[in-house]
Structures are given as C-alpha cells and as structure tokens.
Design an enzyme around this catalytic site. Sequence first.
Site, PDB file in Angstrom:
ATOM      1  N   GLY A 158      -0.527   2.499   6.912  1.00  0.00           N
ATOM      2  CA  GLY A 158      -0.394   1.586   8.267  1.00  0.00           C
ATOM      3  C   GLY A 158      -0.004   0.132   8.158  1.00  0.00           C
ATOM      4  N   LYS A 159       0.979  -0.146   7.459  1.00  0.00           N
ATOM      5  CA  LYS A 159       1.357  -1.462   7.353  1.00  0.00           C
ATOM      6  C   LYS A 159       2.275  -1.567   8.380  1.00  0.00           C
ATOM      7  CE  LYS A 159       2.847   0.214   3.236  1.00  0.00           C
ATOM      8  NZ  LYS A 159       2.722   1.013   3.548  1.00  0.00           N
ATOM      9  N   THR A 160       2.791  -0.618   8.629  1.00  0.00           N
ATOM     10  CA  THR A 160       3.951  -1.151   9.978  1.00  0.00           C
ATOM     11  C   THR A 160       3.231  -0.994  11.030  1.00  0.00           C
ATOM     12  OG1 THR A 160       5.458   0.253   8.691  1.00  0.00           O
ATOM     13  CG2 THR A 160       6.642  -0.607  10.830  1.00  0.00           C
ATOM     14  N   HIS A 190      -5.563  34.785 -12.369  1.00  0.00           N
ATOM     15  CA  HIS A 190      -5.015  33.514 -12.821  1.00  0.00           C
ATOM     16  C   HIS A 190      -6.480  32.871 -11.880  1.00  0.00           C
ATOM     17  CE1 HIS A 190      -2.054  30.137 -13.711  1.00  0.00           C
ATOM     18  NE2 HIS A 190      -3.105  30.378 -12.812  1.00  0.00           N
ATOM     19  N   GLU A 191      -6.523  32.822 -10.551  1.00  0.00           N
ATOM     20  CA  GLU A 191      -6.878  31.951  -9.421  1.00  0.00           C
ATOM     21  C   GLU A 191      -8.787  32.207  -9.855  1.00  0.00           C
ATOM     22  OE1 GLU A 191      -5.601  29.760  -8.252  1.00  0.00           O
ATOM     23  OE2 GLU A 191      -3.049  30.369  -8.218  1.00  0.00           O
ATOM     24  N   GLY A 209       1.149  -0.888  -0.207  1.00  0.00           N
ATOM     25  CA  GLY A 209       0.385  -0.109  -0.045  1.00  0.00           C
ATOM     26  C   GLY A 209       0.702   1.240  -0.021  1.00  0.00           C
ATOM     27  N   PRO A 266       2.825   4.507   1.344  1.00  0.00           N
ATOM     28  CA  PRO A 266       3.102   4.888   2.217  1.00  0.00           C
ATOM     29  C   PRO A 266       2.206   6.001   3.650  1.00  0.00           C
ATOM     30  CG  PRO A 266       4.364   6.257   0.387  1.00  0.00           C
ATOM     31  CD  PRO A 266       3.177   5.732  -0.101  1.00  0.00           C
ATOM     32  N   HIS A 318      -9.470  30.278 -12.363  1.00  0.00           N
ATOM     33  CA  HIS A 318      -9.174  28.408 -12.035  1.00  0.00           C
ATOM     34  C   HIS A 318     -10.998  28.444 -11.351  1.00  0.00           C
ATOM     35  CE1 HIS A 318      -5.841  27.126 -13.055  1.00  0.00           C
ATOM     36  NE2 HIS A 318      -4.960  27.445 -11.766  1.00  0.00           N
TER      37      HIS A 318
END
Length: 669
Positions: free
Chosen positions: A252-254, A470-471, A247, A249, A474
């Site tokens: 929660g694997k560790t 510009h913003e 999965g 980074p 968007h």
Amino acid sequence: MAENKENKKDGGFNFPPVSGGKTMKPLKFNGYWLYILLAAFIIGYQFLDTQSNPVRTTWQEAKTKMLEKGDVDEISVIKNKGQANIYLKADRIENYSQLKAKGFKRSSKGPHFFFTTPPVESFSDELKNIQESIPEAADTKVDYTDEYDGWGNIVSFLFPIALLVFIWMFFFRRMTKGAGGPGGVFNVGKSQAKLFDKDTHIKITFKDVAGLAEAKQEVEEIVSFLKSPDKYTKLGGKIPKGALLVGPPGTGKTLMAKAMAGEANVPFFSMSGSDFVEMFVGVGASRVRDLFKQAKEKAPCIIFIDEIDAIGRARGKNPNMGSNDERENTLNQLLTEMDGFETNSGVIILAATNRADILDSALLRAGRFDRQIYVDLPELKDREEIFKVHLKPLKLAEDVDIPFLAKQTPGFSGADIANVANEAALIAARKDKNEVEKQDFLDAIDRIVGGLENRSKVIKVGEKKAIAYHEAGHATVSWLLEHAHPLLKVTIVPRGKALGAAWYLPQERQITTKEQLLDQMCSVLGGRAAEELTFGQISTGAQNDLEKATKQAYAMVSIFGMSEKIGNLSYYDSTGQSDFSFTKPYSEKTAELIDSEVKALVENSYSRAKELLKTHQEQHKQVAELLLEREVIFSDDLERILGKRPWKEEEETEPQEAEENQTEQPEEQ
Ligand code: ATP
C-alpha cells in the site's frame, strides 16, 4: 405540430446520418498533410507530363517513310539519351494517321516522333550519306544535343532524400513520444512528472488506506507540516525534507501516496524512478533539475517518486567496473537538489521502494530522506481492516466472517487481500450465486496460495498412492511436533505445479526459536521419510521440500548463528553493499564446516521424521488411505486418527510490535 409528430412516427424520409450517425469532424491541418501533398505532386507530375508525348517509331521507318519523302523538318539527336526526336514539316503532319489519333494538329509543334538511335557515330555517318544522296532529305536540319530534364531530375534527386527525412522524422517523433514527451525531441530533458493540484480530482483519501496506523500517522503529519508550517517552526524546528516509504510489494505504499495527493491541498508531483531513465546521456539529471525547478515554483508542494531504486541504487565503488554513469549522474543530481546549496524550502519529497537495502547511503542520510516509514505486511488486525475496505463493494452472504478471513490469510499483503476479494466475487459469479459466500473466499485463498486446481491432470494409480503417502507423511509428522505450524487440510488434488499439498496456518511470530525452526524442518522432510519407509524407495517429488530444508539449514548456520561449531556468527550483510558472489566473508575451512553443519542439521531432522513415522506407522497409513479415498482431508480427520494435539496456541499480547513476518507456502510435492 400534429403533422410533425405523425411524420416522426412513420419514420418519414430523412437524410441518412453521415458516417453511421456520427457528425463529421472538420479536417485539421497538421504536418502530415505536407507529406501527402508532396506525394500527390510527385505522382501528379508523372501523369501530367504525358500531354504532348511524341509517337515512338524506328530509325528504319523514319528513314524510308519520312526522311526520304522530304517530310522531316528537323531531327534532334539527344546524345546522352541515345534518342532522336523528329519534327515534321507543318503541312505533312496530317499525312500520318498515328499522329492524328494522338490529337496532333497542323499547328502542333512537336517533336512528333522519336526513335532510339544506333550508336551516334554510325548514325551521323548514315544520316549524312542519306542527305547527300537523296535531295528530299537535303534540307532537313540535324541537331545534336545533350538534354537534362529539369524538374524530373530534381524530383528524382530529391525524392529519396525527402523519403529518408520523412522516415527519420516519423521514428524520431515516435521515440520521443514513447519517452513520454509530447513536445518532441527538444522536451526530452523536461521532467515527466504528473501534476495533481486542486483542479485534478483524486478520489482516494486516507480512509481508503486500511490499517498501517503508524505509517498513516507519519504521512498525515507531513501533510500537516505543509498546511501549517508555523506550528512546527515556531519552536525552532525544521520541516523534514523527505520521507521514504519502505516495505514489501503490495503493502500500500503507492496507495498511501495517492491518498496523500487526494488529501493534501498542495500541488503533488508524481513520477516513477524509471521516468528519469532515457536512452540519451544527461537526460536523467536534466529531468531532476527540471522537476525541482517546477516544484520550487509551486512550493509548498510534494514530489512523489515511486520505485526510487531505479535511480537510487548505491553508486559503484570502482568507477570502471560495472558502474552506470548515467544513473549515477541522475542520482548525484537528485542528491544535490535534495540537500544542496540551493534552498528548496516547502518542497517535500516522498519516495517508495521495496529495496531500501540497496539504496545509496547518501540518499538515506538525515537532511535528505529524514524519515523512513516502514509499511510492513499487515498484521491480523490490519488485515481485518483491509478486508473491510475491499469487501465493501461486494454482495456478501451472512456466513462471511471478516475476522475468520483475516486469520486465514497470514503473510498476505494488501494487494493479495484485494485480489482475494475480487477472486471470491468471480468464483461466486461463475457459480451463478446471488451473494459471495464464505466458501468462495476460502476457494479464492486456496487459488491464490496454491494456484489453479487441475483435476484433469492424468496421474497413474501408483503415483497417486505415492503422493498420498508423501502428503500424509507431512501431515502426521507436523501433527506430532509441538512447534510445527497448525495443519488446516491435506489434499492430493493437483494445484498449479504441485501434485498435492499439506496446508498450514502459519503462526504470526515476531521471532522464531531454534526449536521451532527444527520442528518446521522436520515436518518439511516428513514427506520423503514417508516415501522411504512405505515403499523402500524415494522419488523426485520431494525436490521442493529438500530445497526448502536446505535453505533453512544454511540460514540457521550462517545467518542466525544456530550451530554450535560455527558459533554466534552471522555472515549476512543487510546493507547489500558487499558482493559475496566473488568473495566469501569466511575461509575455506569455515565453508567446509558450514557445509558439514548444514548436512548434520538436515540429516538429524530427517532421522527424527523417520522415527516419528515408524512409531506411528499405523496412523500414517490410515491418514494416507483416507486421503486416497477422499482426496481432501481436514484437521478434524487427523484429530480422529492421531488424537488431539496436547499443545495450546500461545496467546497474543496487545499492542503487537510489527516485525518480521514469515510467510509459509503449503508443503508441496
Ligand atoms: P509495490 O511496491 O509493488 O509498488 P505498493 O506497496 O506500492 O507495491 P500498492 O500499489 O499501493 O502497493 O497496493 C496495491 C493494491 O493493494 C492497492 O491498489 C490496494 O487495492 C491494495 N492495498 C494495499 N494495501 C492496502 C491497504 N492498506 N488498504 C487498502 N488497500 C490496500
């Protein structure tokens, strides 16, 4: 007794505690003492040797004041040192004040004086002449020798060697210690795994792992295999040998492995893939052997290898080109140990990686890692659970709403959420609050997504205007498109590297349609379109947008098969085995076609954005001016200017299938 108490009150005289109140530890003898003693001996030797040092004189003085007076008993010439020692007759010693001052007595044996001789041949001739011509000197014995200073020579010969050995041992010890082996060089091939068993208390349990229901279930099942194997084997089934947690980074694997160590009542060996790697050849393989040997002795048990891609990367096809022999040997040993000739029943191997695509296929086959457990980025419900775990230690204000926070953090991993909780607490503390409020969490999310606010950045008036338009571009374009992500707010306060940003709340889609991708691309290009329409000139501010649009267009054409001219082809290799940097899986002609299709996609989206802005020029201007005035505007303001969006958000079904989750960053200028 009373007297005693009184004494203490007065602070009656006590001996001061040794070294600031700490008790002195008894000195321990270790290897370093040997070196210290050796050094002390060498230094001491130099000083002790001064005991009966003769007094320096000259040949001239020796000749006129000693030899010609008949005081000299013997002259001993040391040829190899170019020096002569003078031994006086016992009854003449006291005539010399220099000798008296140095403590020489009548009984002192000598040599009493020494001098540097002229070249030995001329000196012996001259001495001979004096002895022949002066009767007092005639009986002086003359002796010619070579002298070797026994101890001094040995010490001066051995000292550099001892020093070299000392330096070598010092560095070697540090090197082997750095490699994790407290036992020095001979333990370098031993496994570096940490062992957790009943005596080591790990506080983390499955309760601390929020969400991840399926992954948790699988891992819990492995624990139960070990606890009661009969339940599974009585029907003829075999216990799985290994499971691979895969999965992105921070998901929660560790943590899951730690919980497993905390819950399983069996020994748990934990190490990282890089622990196998060492500067010495053959060490990796030997560590794998040792790890399995230890594990078999303790079976039933679990071995956990974090970041297994450090050793598990696919082996090279061409052994002469770019292959890493040492890593491959380690991997081969791991493959043999996991499913080799020897049985290792009762040893379950758990590994974690975020690059399962680059792992060797032999490692992934059934019989080795039988199970692959996907630990994906958390969905809405999982995020709520994770927030609950991490908000537990915080003092929360009443306005903090966990489902709301989970909604505001699509694409966040468990680690990001833990970070949001901590960051919010720090922000609240900085403002001297007694509780962490909702706004602190929103600020923390903004900070994690966009970086630190940088209000002190000097921006010229003209530049600020360009950023605002510009913003606003968007924001306006995305407001007018059905499939663009819903807008949260627009800001022209610089944050991190960005000078302004439009913040969206990305929808959590499992699949994305071509229309949705095109709308997204159009809103990304809205910033540059606004600049061109408003000012008649374009700037470098859109670089990030253009990069995003280009990448997306290439993905649409060459990966998702969304171009009519290219057709339903995908040139993506999810196995990661082929190296496309040298050879492309398509012809030059197709490459040209891909380029032209990508260009057409971007151009069309750009024209669409320009069209939308032209038809809503007045509203765009209003948004930009409001932004210039307030610096931050929210979706309510856009609704006021542009009207309510006519489209509804799609409803979600239960249960959801966890699949590709797209993380969106704010559109930056
Ligand atoms: P990497 O692949 O980078 O090693 P990882 O998947 O092993 O990452 P962890 O180290 O397990 O990630 O997680 C980092 C931190 O994120 C944990 O210490 C924990 O605080 C938090 N975290 C991640 N997932 C969860 C979860 N499901 N529940 C609670 N906390 C979580």
